[in-house]
Design a protein around this motif. Structure first.
Motif, short mmCIF file in Angstrom:
data_model
loop_
_atom_site.label_atom_id
_atom_site.label_comp_id
_atom_site.label_asym_id
_atom_site.label_seq_id
_atom_site.Cartn_x
_atom_site.Cartn_y
_atom_site.Cartn_z
N MET A 79 7.07 -60.72 69.98
CA MET A 79 8.51 -60.48 70.11
C MET A 79 9.20 -60.66 68.77
O MET A 79 8.92 -61.58 68.01
CB MET A 79 9.13 -61.43 71.14
CG MET A 79 10.64 -61.25 71.31
SD MET A 79 11.37 -62.35 72.54
CE MET A 79 10.99 -61.47 74.06
N THR A 83 15.05 -59.34 69.06
CA THR A 83 15.02 -59.36 70.52
C THR A 83 15.57 -60.70 71.04
O THR A 83 16.32 -60.73 72.01
CB THR A 83 13.59 -59.14 71.03
OG1 THR A 83 13.09 -57.90 70.50
CG2 THR A 83 13.55 -59.07 72.55
N LEU A 86 19.35 -60.93 71.43
CA LEU A 86 20.06 -60.05 72.38
C LEU A 86 21.16 -60.76 73.17
O LEU A 86 22.27 -60.23 73.30
CB LEU A 86 19.06 -59.39 73.33
CG LEU A 86 18.19 -58.29 72.73
CD1 LEU A 86 17.14 -57.82 73.74
CD2 LEU A 86 19.02 -57.11 72.26
N TRP A 95 18.16 -58.29 77.39
CA TRP A 95 17.34 -59.51 77.33
C TRP A 95 16.66 -59.77 78.68
O TRP A 95 15.47 -60.09 78.72
CB TRP A 95 18.18 -60.70 76.91
CG TRP A 95 17.45 -62.01 77.00
CD1 TRP A 95 17.69 -63.04 77.86
CD2 TRP A 95 16.31 -62.41 76.22
NE1 TRP A 95 16.80 -64.06 77.67
CE2 TRP A 95 15.94 -63.71 76.66
CE3 TRP A 95 15.59 -61.83 75.19
CZ2 TRP A 95 14.88 -64.41 76.11
CZ3 TRP A 95 14.52 -62.52 74.64
CH2 TRP A 95 14.17 -63.79 75.10
N SER A 98 13.85 -57.47 79.09
CA SER A 98 12.72 -57.87 78.24
C SER A 98 11.92 -59.00 78.89
O SER A 98 10.68 -58.96 78.94
CB SER A 98 13.23 -58.31 76.86
OG SER A 98 13.99 -57.30 76.25
N HIS A 114 7.64 -52.19 79.56
CA HIS A 114 8.45 -52.54 78.39
C HIS A 114 9.29 -51.34 77.94
O HIS A 114 9.13 -50.82 76.83
CB HIS A 114 7.55 -53.05 77.26
CG HIS A 114 6.99 -54.41 77.52
ND1 HIS A 114 7.68 -55.57 77.22
CD2 HIS A 114 5.82 -54.80 78.09
CE1 HIS A 114 6.95 -56.62 77.57
NE2 HIS A 114 5.81 -56.18 78.10
N TYR A 200 12.22 -54.22 68.66
CA TYR A 200 11.85 -54.97 69.86
C TYR A 200 10.64 -55.88 69.63
O TYR A 200 10.69 -57.10 69.85
CB TYR A 200 11.58 -53.99 71.00
CG TYR A 200 11.18 -54.61 72.32
CD1 TYR A 200 12.01 -55.52 72.97
CD2 TYR A 200 9.98 -54.26 72.93
CE1 TYR A 200 11.65 -56.07 74.20
CE2 TYR A 200 9.61 -54.79 74.16
CZ TYR A 200 10.44 -55.70 74.79
OH TYR A 200 10.08 -56.23 76.00
#
Length: 294
Positions: A79, A83, A86, A95, A98, A114, A200
């Motif tokens: 990650m 990210t 977020l 978020w 994710s 994803h 990302y």
């Protein structure tokens, strides 16, 4: 009846020539205004990212990890630091998506679940680069979203002397060289083939994120799969081109004369390419180097 006079051929040619001259004068002015607007927007994006970094630090006590390794028990392997920001840039929905995707599939490179991998975030892209505003296709049929901003990991991928690096947990108190003279992030457009520069997740050199969402001030090229033909380096802050794959190895921007950099205190400054000899010192958080902003 009297006939109305018209333009002669000579007069018409003169008018056309005058219009052409006016257009020639106007177009550079329009381009200059657009360039200035893009530069201002790019600077503001980094300011907002800087505020988010400090909000994250206020909540967690540390700056986010530049990239997360795939160590045993890790919930979010590979990650990006962007990210993790977020929730602090008004992207709570992304978020949550994710987190949900990681709960279902630990490999973030799988297109499903994803889906955020291919979702552009306007704040993470400089308006001067049209590629960052929409999903792009790259190797292995991947559909990805890009960023114009990469974190500063130190001198090169082998170091952990910066503010954002693999599994980093840097506190403001750890930035002993001074937050106002220590780099946190800077501009670097995505690579020509769009394989490097995803916001990302990423991998980079040997899983360090180098070349992807992180970069060293004097980066070396030792393990870049899609830049294997590029020299080893080191690469330094200087002009680049979106058509040159090797320029993924150093900080640069699409603005004239230099690029914007975010410092650890949250300030954003435009540095000219002449500052290249100072960048390694700026990238170190506690090396004791003496470097003043030009």
């Amino acid at each position: 009846m009297r006939s109305r006079p018209g333009l002669t051929l000579v007069e018409l040619l003169v008018v056309i020539a005058l219009v052409a001259v006016l257009m020639g004068l106007l177009l550079p002015a329009v381009q200059a205004v657009r360039g200035a607007a893009a530069r201002a927007a790019c600077q503001n994006n980094l300011k907002q990212i800087g505020l988010a970094l400090h909000s994250y630090h206020d909540a967690e006590g540390v700056f986010p990890a530049g990239i997360t390794s795939a160590r045993r028990g890790e919930k979010y392997p590979y990650m990006s630091w962007l990210t993790r920001l977020l929730p602090y840039v008004e992207q709570d929905a992304l978020w949550r998506q994710s987190v949900s995707a990681y709960e279902r599939q630990l490999s973030p490179f799988a297109p499903a679940p994803h889906l955020v991998l291919s979702f552009p975030v306007a704040l993470y892209g400089c308006p001067a680069d049209s590629r960052v505003s929409q999903t792009q296709g790259t190797h292995r049929n991947r559909r990805v979203a890009l960023t114009s901003y990469v974190g500063s990991l130190g001198k090169d991928y082998r170091s952990t002397t910066g503010v954002l690096f693999r599994d980093s947990r840097v506190r403001i108190a750890d930035v002993r060289d001074g937050t106002s003279t220590t780099l946190a992030a800077g501009e670097r457009p995505p690579s020509t083939d769009l394989w490097y520069g995803w916001w990302y997740v990423g991998y980079g050199q040997r899983g360090t994120g180098s070349g992807d969402m992180l970069l060293g001030a004097e980066e070396v090229n030792e393990a870049m799969r899609y830049a294997s033909s590029c020299p080893r380096g080191p690469y330094r802050f200087g002009p680049g081109k979106t058509t040159e794959q090797c320029d993924v190895m150093h900080f640069w921007s699409l603005h004239s004369g230099g690029g914007h950099f975010l410092f650890a205190d949250g300030s954003v400054r435009f540095l000219a390419y002449s500052a290249a000899p100072l960048m390694a010192a700026f990238a170190s958080r506690a090396g004791g180097e003496v470097a003043e902003l030009p």
